[in-house]
Every structure is written in structure tokens, then in C-alpha cells.
Scaffold this motif. Structure first.
Motif, mmCIF file in Angstrom:
data_model
loop_
_atom_site.group_PDB
_atom_site.id
_atom_site.type_symbol
_atom_site.label_atom_id
_atom_site.label_comp_id
_atom_site.label_asym_id
_atom_site.label_seq_id
_atom_site.Cartn_x
_atom_site.Cartn_y
_atom_site.Cartn_z
ATOM 1 N N CYS A 1 4.995 39.076 2.085
ATOM 2 C CA CYS A 1 4.987 39.378 3.513
ATOM 3 C C CYS A 1 5.210 40.879 3.721
ATOM 4 O O CYS A 1 6.164 41.449 3.183
ATOM 5 C CB CYS A 1 6.090 38.583 4.212
ATOM 6 S SG CYS A 1 6.272 38.994 5.953
ATOM 7 N N LYS B 1 6.276 42.289 6.325
ATOM 8 C CA LYS B 1 7.418 42.511 7.226
ATOM 9 C C LYS B 1 8.756 42.353 6.517
ATOM 10 O O LYS B 1 9.677 43.135 6.729
ATOM 11 C CB LYS B 1 7.354 41.539 8.419
ATOM 12 C CG LYS B 1 6.140 41.702 9.291
ATOM 13 C CD LYS B 1 6.208 42.964 10.089
ATOM 14 C CE LYS B 1 5.028 43.028 11.044
ATOM 15 N NZ LYS B 1 5.021 44.251 11.802
ATOM 16 N N CYS B 2 8.897 41.304 5.673
ATOM 17 C CA CYS B 2 10.207 41.021 5.073
ATOM 18 C C CYS B 2 10.152 40.963 3.548
ATOM 19 O O CYS B 2 11.176 40.743 2.914
ATOM 20 C CB CYS B 2 10.775 39.722 5.630
ATOM 21 S SG CYS B 2 9.935 38.252 5.028
ATOM 22 N N CYS C 1 4.122 33.765 6.006
ATOM 23 C CA CYS C 1 5.379 34.055 5.327
ATOM 24 C C CYS C 1 6.190 32.770 5.148
ATOM 25 O O CYS C 1 6.249 31.929 6.040
ATOM 26 C CB CYS C 1 6.179 35.076 6.143
ATOM 27 S SG CYS C 1 7.766 35.503 5.384
ATOM 28 N N ASN D 1 9.446 32.774 4.604
ATOM 29 C CA ASN D 1 10.794 33.016 5.132
ATOM 30 C C ASN D 1 10.855 32.439 6.542
ATOM 31 O O ASN D 1 10.181 32.922 7.455
ATOM 32 C CB ASN D 1 11.071 34.526 5.126
ATOM 33 C CG ASN D 1 12.409 34.881 5.719
ATOM 34 O OD1 ASN D 1 13.154 34.025 6.183
ATOM 35 N ND2 ASN D 1 12.716 36.166 5.713
ATOM 36 N N CYS E 1 11.351 34.709 9.465
ATOM 37 C CA CYS E 1 10.291 35.678 9.744
ATOM 38 C C CYS E 1 9.052 34.936 10.276
ATOM 39 O O CYS E 1 8.711 35.063 11.432
ATOM 40 C CB CYS E 1 9.955 36.461 8.469
ATOM 41 S SG CYS E 1 8.567 37.582 8.643
ATOM 42 N N GLN F 1 5.930 35.435 9.732
ATOM 43 C CA GLN F 1 4.779 36.285 10.046
ATOM 44 C C GLN F 1 3.498 35.692 9.454
ATOM 45 O O GLN F 1 3.493 35.226 8.329
ATOM 46 C CB GLN F 1 5.018 37.690 9.475
ATOM 47 C CG GLN F 1 3.906 38.679 9.733
ATOM 48 C CD GLN F 1 3.837 39.050 11.201
ATOM 49 O OE1 GLN F 1 4.825 39.441 11.798
ATOM 50 N NE2 GLN F 1 2.660 38.910 11.783
HETATM 51 ZN ZN LIG Z 1 8.113 37.624 6.357
#
Ligand SMILES: [Zn+2]
Length: 80
Positions: A4, A6-7, A30, A32, A35, A37
Motif C-alpha cells: 500500500c 499510504k501505509c 490494502c 490493513n 487504512c 486504501q
Molecule cells: Zn494501506
């Protein structure tokens, strides 16, 4: 597998679409839970490392040679 953006957690590829013979768009999500995303990536042939001229028979892939999912069937839908 992609991570991902983002994270940095692992992302699962949900489906993909061939845009041309050398380019594929993949849809990722994602893993997570905090998150979640969703994003797309593009994968394409960058360079050919040798110059091969396959015979006419080499282009014929026998039916059933690969699982059905390899032919674009039974893929997950992204419709809501
Ligand atoms: Zn993420």
C-alpha cells in the motif's frame, strides 16, 4: 504482491484488466483494516531481452492448458 502506498502494508490484487498485449492494469486493496486504501497499478513490458520469432504453432495455446481464472473468468468484481 504490491504494498500500500499510504501505509506500506500488503495489498491484495482484486482483479486486473489487459489494456493491450503488453500492458495490464491491476486493482489492489490494502489489507490493513485501519487504512483500506484502494489503488491501481500499471504493469507493462519494458524491454525485450532477445529477438525471438516463434513459429505459427507456438501461438496456439491448447484449451484447458491453464485454470479458467487465467482466461479472465471467475475474477472478483469491483462493482458495489
Ligand atoms: Zn494501506
Amino acid at each position: 504482491m504490491f504494498t500500500c502506498p499510504k501505509c506500506n502494508a500488503a495489498a491484495r490484487t482484486r482483479t486486473s484488466l489487459m489494456l493491450s498485449r503488453e500492458t495490464r492494469r491491476s486493482y489492489h486493496q490494502c489489507t490493513n483494516m485501519l487504512c483500506g486504501q484502494s489503488f491501481t497499478t500499471l504493469e507493462s513490458v519494458e524491454n525485450y531481452l532477445n529477438n525471438v520469432t516463434p513459429s505459427a504453432k507456438a501461438h496456439i495455446i491448447p484449451a484447458g492448458a491453464f485454470p479458467r481464472s487465467n482466461y479472465g473468468e471467475n475474477q472478483l468484481s469491483l462493482t458495489l
